[in-house]
Motif scaffolding. Structure first.
Motif, PDB file in Angstrom:
ATOM      1  N   VAL A  72      25.697  40.890  10.798  1.00  0.00           N
ATOM      2  CA  VAL A  72      26.169  40.073   9.675  1.00  0.00           C
ATOM      3  C   VAL A  72      26.330  40.887   8.407  1.00  0.00           C
ATOM      4  O   VAL A  72      27.040  40.468   7.481  1.00  0.00           O
ATOM      5  CB  VAL A  72      25.228  38.873   9.411  1.00  0.00           C
ATOM      6  CG1 VAL A  72      25.297  37.889  10.563  1.00  0.00           C
ATOM      7  CG2 VAL A  72      23.791  39.338   9.179  1.00  0.00           C
ATOM      8  N   GLN A  73      25.654  42.049   8.328  1.00  0.00           N
ATOM      9  CA  GLN A  73      25.829  42.906   7.153  1.00  0.00           C
ATOM     10  C   GLN A  73      25.331  44.307   7.462  1.00  0.00           C
ATOM     11  O   GLN A  73      24.359  44.492   8.194  1.00  0.00           O
ATOM     12  CB  GLN A  73      25.078  42.347   5.943  1.00  0.00           C
ATOM     13  CG  GLN A  73      25.242  43.194   4.663  1.00  0.00           C
ATOM     14  CD  GLN A  73      24.685  42.516   3.433  1.00  0.00           C
ATOM     15  OE1 GLN A  73      25.139  41.442   3.056  1.00  0.00           O
ATOM     16  NE2 GLN A  73      23.696  43.123   2.801  1.00  0.00           N
ATOM     17  N   THR A  79      21.071  47.816   8.799  1.00  0.00           N
ATOM     18  CA  THR A  79      22.033  46.964   9.483  1.00  0.00           C
ATOM     19  C   THR A  79      21.335  45.670   9.865  1.00  0.00           C
ATOM     20  O   THR A  79      20.281  45.697  10.517  1.00  0.00           O
ATOM     21  CB  THR A  79      22.580  47.653  10.743  1.00  0.00           C
ATOM     22  OG1 THR A  79      23.254  48.862  10.362  1.00  0.00           O
ATOM     23  CG2 THR A  79      23.551  46.751  11.498  1.00  0.00           C
ATOM     24  N   TYR A  80      21.895  44.531   9.457  1.00  0.00           N
ATOM     25  CA  TYR A  80      21.262  43.228   9.647  1.00  0.00           C
ATOM     26  C   TYR A  80      21.947  42.489  10.800  1.00  0.00           C
ATOM     27  O   TYR A  80      23.180  42.425  10.870  1.00  0.00           O
ATOM     28  CB  TYR A  80      21.337  42.406   8.364  1.00  0.00           C
ATOM     29  CG  TYR A  80      20.557  43.021   7.221  1.00  0.00           C
ATOM     30  CD1 TYR A  80      19.235  42.658   6.975  1.00  0.00           C
ATOM     31  CD2 TYR A  80      21.146  43.981   6.394  1.00  0.00           C
ATOM     32  CE1 TYR A  80      18.522  43.230   5.929  1.00  0.00           C
ATOM     33  CE2 TYR A  80      20.439  44.563   5.346  1.00  0.00           C
ATOM     34  CZ  TYR A  80      19.127  44.179   5.122  1.00  0.00           C
ATOM     35  OH  TYR A  80      18.413  44.759   4.100  1.00  0.00           O
ATOM     36  N   ILE A 218      23.169  28.974  10.601  1.00  0.00           N
ATOM     37  CA  ILE A 218      22.945  30.415  10.645  1.00  0.00           C
ATOM     38  C   ILE A 218      22.641  30.930   9.247  1.00  0.00           C
ATOM     39  O   ILE A 218      21.764  31.778   9.052  1.00  0.00           O
ATOM     40  CB  ILE A 218      24.181  31.138  11.215  1.00  0.00           C
ATOM     41  CG1 ILE A 218      24.554  30.589  12.589  1.00  0.00           C
ATOM     42  CG2 ILE A 218      23.939  32.638  11.289  1.00  0.00           C
ATOM     43  CD1 ILE A 218      25.861  31.137  13.137  1.00  0.00           C
ATOM     44  N   THR A 219      23.349  30.410   8.264  1.00  0.00           N
ATOM     45  CA  THR A 219      23.190  30.916   6.906  1.00  0.00           C
ATOM     46  C   THR A 219      21.826  30.594   6.318  1.00  0.00           C
ATOM     47  O   THR A 219      21.363  31.304   5.418  1.00  0.00           O
ATOM     48  CB  THR A 219      24.286  30.349   5.991  1.00  0.00           C
ATOM     49  OG1 THR A 219      24.192  28.917   5.971  1.00  0.00           O
ATOM     50  CG2 THR A 219      25.661  30.750   6.490  1.00  0.00           C
ATOM     51  N   GLY A 224      17.556  34.308   0.836  1.00  0.00           N
ATOM     52  CA  GLY A 224      16.447  35.103   0.323  1.00  0.00           C
ATOM     53  C   GLY A 224      16.488  36.561   0.722  1.00  0.00           C
ATOM     54  O   GLY A 224      15.652  37.352   0.281  1.00  0.00           O
ATOM     55  N   TRP A 225      17.458  36.941   1.554  1.00  0.00           N
ATOM     56  CA  TRP A 225      17.541  38.333   2.000  1.00  0.00           C
ATOM     57  C   TRP A 225      18.711  39.072   1.379  1.00  0.00           C
ATOM     58  O   TRP A 225      19.056  40.177   1.791  1.00  0.00           O
ATOM     59  CB  TRP A 225      17.633  38.391   3.525  1.00  0.00           C
ATOM     60  CG  TRP A 225      16.372  37.915   4.188  1.00  0.00           C
ATOM     61  CD1 TRP A 225      16.147  36.686   4.720  1.00  0.00           C
ATOM     62  CD2 TRP A 225      15.159  38.646   4.344  1.00  0.00           C
ATOM     63  NE1 TRP A 225      14.868  36.590   5.215  1.00  0.00           N
ATOM     64  CE2 TRP A 225      14.230  37.796   5.007  1.00  0.00           C
ATOM     65  CE3 TRP A 225      14.752  39.937   4.000  1.00  0.00           C
ATOM     66  CZ2 TRP A 225      12.935  38.189   5.315  1.00  0.00           C
ATOM     67  CZ3 TRP A 225      13.465  40.338   4.317  1.00  0.00           C
ATOM     68  CH2 TRP A 225      12.565  39.473   4.954  1.00  0.00           C
ATOM     69  N   ASP A 226      19.354  38.464   0.404  1.00  0.00           N
ATOM     70  CA  ASP A 226      20.440  39.120  -0.333  1.00  0.00           C
ATOM     71  C   ASP A 226      21.538  39.613   0.604  1.00  0.00           C
ATOM     72  O   ASP A 226      22.027  40.739   0.490  1.00  0.00           O
ATOM     73  CB  ASP A 226      19.891  40.288  -1.163  1.00  0.00           C
ATOM     74  CG  ASP A 226      20.905  40.756  -2.229  1.00  0.00           C
ATOM     75  OD1 ASP A 226      21.730  39.930  -2.640  1.00  0.00           O
ATOM     76  OD2 ASP A 226      20.849  41.943  -2.613  1.00  0.00           O
TER      77      ASP A 226
END
Length: 524
Positions: A72-73, A79-80, A218-219, A224-226
């Motif tokens: 996702v990012q 890497t998330y 999912i969001t 809270g994790w920016d």
């Protein structure tokens, strides 16, 4: 070295009775998937989307279970990744594998588990361990799924990696969505994609039906994790080979129909083989120095799935599908007749049915030079980018990847470095292997030796006397025979010596063989 179609076949590996090999049940399943998913593949480049999907392996009470996750990012440090919470269970440090480096596992750390919504967020701390061509998948602009939407899931049903599966909305149960489409537990944690963007997360697969939650849930685990979610439908890819000290790797916006490309830095090549090399032919000399300008080459051979996108582009082909050389007038594809000990054209054989089982991740075969040129022209006109076949010199430069040994991995064929007639792989002498099944060379290119012979731009010359020294294609000049084009790399049914970096052969331009495919190059 034997010419694939026209010359002495004495070095073709013979495995008696291989044509009578019973189809693998799994391979049959893959073919079924391929046949029913082509309409989805034509709408988007599945191969690009796989760069954002990971294989997840978690261990619980000493037992490993496998699921799917998606990126996702990715920032400069980490890497998330998101998956279903039940896939991770209580494993705080699950491992993941990325599409371009599927045989390497990377440790991650779980950041948050949302058991209520069956969603987890975890990350790779050290981005130097992450495949450099990964992408963060985009989220759908319009999230609500309609009954008639064309959807796919990417995941890991038993025995199939990064499989794309068509799904349709069957019903809604509260906030959950029930999808029909042969989803398995191995798909759990993976994305449901609509027009190439994330729409839902698979929370359970059970035979045919699968359960998923919408994107809005999912969001919640990301709060809270920016993490900034991207929405839309274009993939931005960065070429990934290591640049020279004075060269930065170029970036480009890659359309979903485009193959994954590797930037090849400029350099010099001693082309050809020394007279002392075992298995050498005189057409591999004299050795000569060649300067190669920087260019890009596809990371893998063009796959069945990628070739299908071209064939089925009816708008481009005047309202009908493209007919390959093997399909025209049932000309057929050249295959080996074990009983007669010779190659012969079989009218029923073509890229869709080469005589062995393939799925979308296998290299396209039964493709002539003329067919490969048609594919290249399609890419060029669709993208406006200078796609083409690699020159013979460029091909050898990539195959060697800075080495001077017989093969890029050493002077001996070894075991399981490639697929050929006797390379120690599970596919030897039977069929192609899925692209990327073996480790890449130093340029990050897969299957440059073995799997399939690869077309180049060059006309055939009997040796390198007066060959160009600037890496360009050698055509009619110096008695070049342009009715025959150079092929390189050997294939799944040929002698290991044909896989040598210097090995070369030729095939007539309309000749389609069950061991012949191609990869593409592109000018910057």
């Amino acid at each position: 070295m034997s010419n694939y179609l026209q010359r002495d076949e004495s070095k073709q590996i013979q495995l008696s009775g291989w044509q009578r090999l019973l189809p693998w049940l799994l391979s049959s399943f893959c073919l079924l998937l391929a046949s029913v998913t082509h309409q989805f593949a034509s709408a988007q480049e599945i191969d690009s989307l796989r760069k954002g999907v990971v294989k997840v392996a978690a261990t619980l009470d000493g037992i490993q279970k496998t699921g799917t996750g998606f990126i996702v990012q990715q920032d400069t440090k980490a890497t998330y990744i998101v998956t279903a919470a039940h896939v991770l269970a209580d494993d705080k440090y699950p491992k993941v594998a990325f599409f371009s480096e599927r045989h390497t596992s990377v440790e991650t750390e779980v950041l948050q588990n949302d058991q209520r919504n069956d969603t987890s967020l975890f990350k790779v701390h050290d981005n130097t361990l992450v495949s450099t061509d990964v992408i963060a998948l985009l989220f759908a602009v319009e999230e609500k799924v309609q009954d008639n939407n064309e959807l796919i899931a990417i995941g890991f049903p038993p025995g199939i990696e990064w499989a794309q599966i068509p799904v349709t909305l069957a019903l809604r149960q509260g906030t959950d969505l029930i999808f029909d489409g042969n989803l398995d537990e191995g798909n759990s944690g993976g994305p449901i994609l609509k027009k190439g963007s994330i729409n839902d997360l698979v929370t359970k697969g059970d035979n045919r039906l699968g359960r998923a939650i919408p994107e809005k849930f999912i969001t919640t685990v990301l709060d809270g994790w920016d993490i900034t979610l991207m929405k839309g439908g274009v993939v931005t890819a960065q070429f990934t080979s290591k640049p020279t000290p004075h060269e930065k790797p170029p970036t480009t916006t890659r359309l979903l129909i485009e193959p994954d490309m590797v930037a090849v830095p400029a350099g010099k090549l001693i082309m050809g083989s020394p007279k002392t090399e075992p298995g050498r032919y005189s057409n591999e000399g004299p050795q000569h120095e060649v300067f190669i300008a920087s260019f890009a080459i596809s990371r893998t051979e063009i796959t069945v799935g990628q070739f299908r996108l071209f064939v089925q582009d009816k708008d481009y082909h005047g309202g009908k599908e493209f007919q390959t050389a093997a399909e025209e007038n049932e000309k057929g594809c050249w295959t080996w007749n074990e009983e007669k000990k010779q190659f012969e054209r079989i009218p029923q054989r073509n890229w869709k049915s080469p005589g062995f089982h393939q799925h979308d991740e296998h290299p396209a075969v039964c493709v002539s030079w003329d067919d490969a040129q048609a594919y290249v022209q399609w890419l060029l006109k669709k993208t406006g980018k200078q796609y083409r076949l690699p020159t013979e010199a460029e091909w050898e430069y990539v195959a060697r990847a800075g080495t001077t040994t017989v093969y890029w991995w050493g002077d001996n064929i070894g075991k399981n470095n490639a697929v050929c007639g006797d390379c120690g792989s599970q596919w030897d002498g039977r069929q192609t292997a899925p692209v990327g099944s073996f480790k890449p060379n130093a340029f990050g290119v897969y299957d440059i030796s073995g799997n399939v012979w690869e077309w180049t731009q060059d006309c055939w010359h009997d040796d390198y006397t007066n060959a160009p020294t600037n890496g360009t294609a050698w055509l009619e000049k110096d008695n070049g025979d342009c009715s025959c084009r150079v092929v390189r790399g050997g294939s799944w049914g040929f002698d290991p010596l044909d896989l040598r970096s210097a090995g070369r052969d030729w095939i007539i331009t309309d000749g389609a063989g069950y061991g012949t495919g191609f990869r593409v190059a592109r000018d910057f």
